[in-house]
Design a protein around this motif. Sequence first.
Motif, mmCIF file in Angstrom:
data_model
loop_
_atom_site.group_PDB
_atom_site.id
_atom_site.type_symbol
_atom_site.label_atom_id
_atom_site.label_comp_id
_atom_site.label_asym_id
_atom_site.label_seq_id
_atom_site.Cartn_x
_atom_site.Cartn_y
_atom_site.Cartn_z
ATOM 1 N N VAL A 42 16.027 1.897 33.472
ATOM 2 C CA VAL A 42 14.775 1.182 33.719
ATOM 3 C C VAL A 42 13.671 2.152 34.147
ATOM 4 C CG1 VAL A 42 13.659 -0.587 35.157
ATOM 5 C CG2 VAL A 42 15.915 -1.015 34.170
ATOM 6 N N SER A 43 14.021 3.215 34.839
ATOM 7 C CA SER A 43 13.008 4.187 35.266
ATOM 8 C C SER A 43 12.375 4.912 34.075
ATOM 9 C CB SER A 43 13.610 5.210 36.237
ATOM 10 O OG SER A 43 14.397 6.178 35.545
ATOM 11 N N LYS A 44 13.033 4.885 32.929
ATOM 12 C CA LYS A 44 12.539 5.568 31.730
ATOM 13 C C LYS A 44 11.722 4.670 30.807
ATOM 14 C CE LYS A 44 16.528 8.702 31.535
ATOM 15 N NZ LYS A 44 15.857 9.998 31.491
ATOM 16 N N VAL A 45 11.766 3.366 31.028
ATOM 17 C CA VAL A 45 11.076 2.455 30.119
ATOM 18 C C VAL A 45 9.567 2.547 30.336
ATOM 19 C CG1 VAL A 45 11.140 0.369 31.560
ATOM 20 C CG2 VAL A 45 11.200 0.151 29.084
ATOM 21 N N LYS A 46 8.826 2.437 29.240
ATOM 22 C CA LYS A 46 7.362 2.461 29.281
ATOM 23 C C LYS A 46 6.845 1.030 29.169
ATOM 24 C CE LYS A 46 7.352 6.876 26.906
ATOM 25 N NZ LYS A 46 7.264 7.457 25.560
ATOM 26 N N THR A 47 5.674 0.810 29.729
ATOM 27 C CA THR A 47 5.085 -0.527 29.700
ATOM 28 C C THR A 47 5.022 -1.082 28.283
ATOM 29 O OG1 THR A 47 3.840 -0.151 31.738
ATOM 30 C CG2 THR A 47 3.004 -1.869 30.246
ATOM 31 N N ALA A 73 15.893 -12.214 19.963
ATOM 32 C CA ALA A 73 16.611 -11.422 20.966
ATOM 33 C C ALA A 73 15.794 -11.366 22.252
ATOM 34 C CB ALA A 73 16.855 -9.999 20.456
ATOM 35 N N LEU A 74 16.466 -11.140 23.360
ATOM 36 C CA LEU A 74 15.746 -10.914 24.606
ATOM 37 C C LEU A 74 14.911 -9.649 24.471
ATOM 38 C CD1 LEU A 74 18.496 -11.585 27.323
ATOM 39 C CD2 LEU A 74 16.551 -13.038 26.759
ATOM 40 N N THR A 75 13.729 -9.665 25.075
ATOM 41 C CA THR A 75 12.940 -8.436 25.142
ATOM 42 C C THR A 75 13.597 -7.491 26.146
ATOM 43 O OG1 THR A 75 11.558 -9.230 26.954
ATOM 44 C CG2 THR A 75 10.796 -9.698 24.685
ATOM 45 N N PHE A 76 13.201 -6.241 26.113
ATOM 46 C CA PHE A 76 13.731 -5.264 27.069
ATOM 47 C C PHE A 76 13.537 -5.793 28.490
ATOM 48 C CE2 PHE A 76 14.618 -0.506 26.871
ATOM 49 C CZ PHE A 76 15.268 -0.484 28.091
ATOM 50 N N LYS A 77 12.309 -6.258 28.782
ATOM 51 C CA LYS A 77 11.999 -6.787 30.116
ATOM 52 C C LYS A 77 12.902 -7.965 30.463
ATOM 53 C CE LYS A 77 8.575 -9.670 30.777
ATOM 54 N NZ LYS A 77 7.238 -10.289 30.916
ATOM 55 N N ALA A 100 5.770 -1.457 33.543
ATOM 56 C CA ALA A 100 7.044 -0.796 33.823
ATOM 57 C C ALA A 100 7.251 -0.587 35.319
ATOM 58 C CB ALA A 100 7.118 0.538 33.077
ATOM 59 N N GLN A 101 6.191 -0.251 36.029
ATOM 60 C CA GLN A 101 6.315 -0.027 37.472
ATOM 61 C C GLN A 101 6.757 -1.303 38.189
ATOM 62 O OE1 GLN A 101 2.795 1.544 39.358
ATOM 63 N NE2 GLN A 101 3.787 1.715 41.347
ATOM 64 N N ALA A 102 6.209 -2.439 37.797
ATOM 65 C CA ALA A 102 6.604 -3.709 38.415
ATOM 66 C C ALA A 102 8.059 -4.037 38.103
ATOM 67 C CB ALA A 102 5.687 -4.836 37.940
ATOM 68 N N LEU A 103 8.513 -3.740 36.887
ATOM 69 C CA LEU A 103 9.918 -3.976 36.532
ATOM 70 C C LEU A 103 10.831 -3.076 37.361
ATOM 71 C CD1 LEU A 103 11.914 -5.513 34.708
ATOM 72 C CD2 LEU A 103 11.707 -3.607 33.078
ATOM 73 N N GLN A 104 10.450 -1.823 37.501
ATOM 74 C CA GLN A 104 11.245 -0.888 38.309
ATOM 75 C C GLN A 104 11.330 -1.356 39.758
ATOM 76 O OE1 GLN A 104 9.055 2.695 37.466
ATOM 77 N NE2 GLN A 104 9.707 2.668 35.324
ATOM 78 N N GLN A 105 10.225 -1.851 40.306
ATOM 79 C CA GLN A 105 10.228 -2.344 41.689
ATOM 80 C C GLN A 105 11.087 -3.596 41.815
ATOM 81 O OE1 GLN A 105 8.758 -0.663 44.361
ATOM 82 N NE2 GLN A 105 10.110 -2.080 45.442
#
Length: 155
Positions: free
Chosen positions: A22-27, A38-42, A77-82
């Motif tokens: 998850v730390s590598k994923v981009k917005t 399919a489910l999205t990455f998020k 991406a930052q919100a997902l990581q948090q």
Amino acid sequence: MSKAELFAGTWMRHRGVLEEIVSKVKTEDLSFAPWDGALTFKDLVIHTVGSTDFFVTAVKDGKTSAPAGGQPEINDAQALQQFVKDMTAKTKATILSLEDAQFEAMVDATVPFGTHIPGSSLLHMMRDHEIHHKGQMFTYGRMVGMETMPSFVQH
């Protein structure tokens, strides 16, 4: 060492890898889905960490119950990581609060499984579920261009 400490340690060897992916994923990759429907990455990440907390909370409470609130509002991406960081801390704290007896106690899991399940079995199902989806995240990550990926489990 308690059963909870042992279980938390083995689970964190996998969750730590999920956090690294998850730390590598981009917005711009949050909306990626490998096929229509399919489910999205998020959504895959939210489903995975939310389900894990659902299972652990069921063992703690002795029964399954509907998760509080709806889908979190995550737009970058930052919100997902948090979100993953916060859910990991919450879930780990719940695991560590389990008494040894709760691993053997029957959990009322009639919703969604139609039966009662020993706490330890539900926890193992939870970990297997998370590992399954972590494998999907490896595939999603490669498909969106992540060149370096972590080991499947932290050593």
